[in-house]
Design an enzyme around this catalytic site. Sequence first.
Site, PDB file in Angstrom:
ATOM      1  N   HIS A  66       0.857  -1.192   0.000  1.00 16.19           N
ATOM      2  CA  HIS A  66       0.000   0.000   0.000  1.00 16.19           C
ATOM      3  C   HIS A  66       0.896   1.246   0.000  1.00 16.19           C
ATOM      4  O   HIS A  66       2.018   1.216   0.526  1.00 16.19           O
ATOM      5  CB  HIS A  66      -0.892  -0.042   1.251  1.00 16.19           C
ATOM      6  CG  HIS A  66      -1.868   1.078   1.346  1.00 16.19           C
ATOM      7  ND1 HIS A  66      -1.532   2.304   1.880  1.00 16.19           N
ATOM      8  CD2 HIS A  66      -3.167   1.175   0.982  1.00 16.19           C
ATOM      9  CE1 HIS A  66      -2.586   3.099   1.839  1.00 16.19           C
ATOM     10  NE2 HIS A  66      -3.587   2.442   1.296  1.00 16.19           N
ATOM     11  N   PRO A  67       0.441   2.355  -0.551  1.00 18.24           N
ATOM     12  CA  PRO A  67       1.300   3.532  -0.681  1.00 18.24           C
ATOM     13  C   PRO A  67       1.992   4.021   0.592  1.00 18.24           C
ATOM     14  O   PRO A  67       3.079   4.602   0.501  1.00 18.24           O
ATOM     15  CB  PRO A  67       0.349   4.597  -1.235  1.00 18.24           C
ATOM     16  CG  PRO A  67      -0.610   3.818  -2.057  1.00 18.24           C
ATOM     17  CD  PRO A  67      -0.823   2.530  -1.302  1.00 18.24           C
ATOM     18  N   VAL A  68       1.400   3.832   1.779  1.00 21.73           N
ATOM     19  CA  VAL A  68       2.082   4.332   2.977  1.00 21.73           C
ATOM     20  C   VAL A  68       3.134   3.358   3.506  1.00 21.73           C
ATOM     21  O   VAL A  68       3.837   3.673   4.453  1.00 21.73           O
ATOM     22  CB  VAL A  68       1.093   4.670   4.115  1.00 21.73           C
ATOM     23  CG1 VAL A  68       0.164   5.780   3.725  1.00 21.73           C
ATOM     24  CG2 VAL A  68       0.323   3.428   4.563  1.00 21.73           C
ATOM     25  N   LYS A  69       3.250   2.178   2.891  1.00 14.07           N
ATOM     26  CA  LYS A  69       4.234   1.184   3.340  1.00 14.07           C
ATOM     27  C   LYS A  69       5.628   1.500   2.784  1.00 14.07           C
ATOM     28  O   LYS A  69       5.815   2.414   1.990  1.00 14.07           O
ATOM     29  CB  LYS A  69       3.795  -0.223   2.921  1.00 14.07           C
ATOM     30  CG  LYS A  69       2.425  -0.649   3.449  1.00 14.07           C
ATOM     31  CD  LYS A  69       2.395  -0.753   4.958  1.00 14.07           C
ATOM     32  CE  LYS A  69       1.233  -1.583   5.481  1.00 14.07           C
ATOM     33  NZ  LYS A  69      -0.094  -1.128   5.049  1.00 14.07           N
ATOM     34  N   HIS A  70       6.606   0.695   3.174  1.00 17.77           N
ATOM     35  CA  HIS A  70       7.996   0.914   2.756  1.00 17.77           C
ATOM     36  C   HIS A  70       8.157   0.847   1.241  1.00 17.77           C
ATOM     37  O   HIS A  70       8.937   1.605   0.655  1.00 17.77           O
ATOM     38  CB  HIS A  70       8.908  -0.158   3.368  1.00 17.77           C
ATOM     39  CG  HIS A  70       8.986  -0.143   4.853  1.00 17.77           C
ATOM     40  ND1 HIS A  70       7.897  -0.347   5.657  1.00 17.77           N
ATOM     41  CD2 HIS A  70      10.039   0.046   5.696  1.00 17.77           C
ATOM     42  CE1 HIS A  70       8.269  -0.287   6.935  1.00 17.77           C
ATOM     43  NE2 HIS A  70       9.559  -0.056   6.968  1.00 17.77           N
TER      44      HIS A  70
END
Length: 387
Positions: free
Chosen positions: A193-197
Amino acid sequence: MKIDKAIPYGTQDITQQDIDAVIAVLHSKFLTQGPLVKEFEEKFAAYVGSSYAVAVTNGTAALHLSAMALGVNADSKVITTPITFSASANCIRYCGGEVVFADIDPETALLDINNVRAILEEHPKGTFSGIIPVDFAGYPVDMAAFRALADEHGLWILEDSCHAPGAYFTDKNNTKHFCGDGSLADLAIFSFHPVKHIATGEGGMITTNSEAQYKKLLKYRSHGMVYQGNSDLIENHGGWYMEMQELGYNYRLSDINAALGVSQLSRAQLGLQRRHEIAKRYDTAFAGTAIKTIPVKENVYHGLHLYIIQVENRKGLYDYLRANNIFAQVHYVPVHLMPYYQSLGSKKGDMPVAEKYYDHCLSIPMYPTLTDDEQVYVIEKILNFYN
């Protein structure tokens, strides 16, 4: 100091290299599942140290297919933590199983192994099927301890490592165990997901050291089908032939997503290093104040997906930060208090440590492109609120 732009708790970092990688796919022969999916799987397996990796549409799909591969059904009871995204528990319900929540460790906010042990010992052996520990916020679970407990009770382990690619702990024999490396868990899962690393828009990965599980997952990912040339075929009518041997799903990742994943993976370690620089500055700023941070043990290399503080008047601080363009977040509302799980019998008071943690926790900005000036501003506003 004044910062005019919004500062989120987390965000993606898309570079020209990422854009070029995606554009190259758009000019290629493959838009859906093609050679870049395989490349992403192989490079990600190498990154975490596992033998196999299976790319899927998102972290929830990874959990669902893992539960299927582990044989979860209506007779299964599985233990997990209430402090996680609900998918960690929902995957058991997708397969008809029963979710049993155990409380968290007050120091780390991870699944409390002592509470898990107590639950297991209250029931006859064979009551439970498995455990889903979560590397919450990027803090690696002591999987060696959980593996020993699981073996004692004949349980499988599904490690939810969505927050922790690149994180590891060192065991008593001085061996490093990376989250998702397959050395201690039967299966592990990740989210992109976009907020992940690592961001692929949407995407997920399952890792394992079991060839048998790997083959199951490939089948379940693509409608339960096998194709011409596969030795599992019962019969072969010709080059077109495929057959659905089990009920599966369309959880395939596209080459477009995989191209972004390969590009992002190439600088994942740099991102982790920057997260640690940011965390060190927060640690120093909040030391000696009433703002509680989560201490990290010496044998742990934290993944730092989130930087969590625990404070009094959390709602007041949350609103104050938003008024100053800092968009902090709360991770998480305890899953056992979600109306769905309360309808199944969970209730307030069941998980006192998790519920106390929830009353005070706040995730403040943590992502590699957070600038030094922005972080100074965040720290200044938090301290000003309490001073």
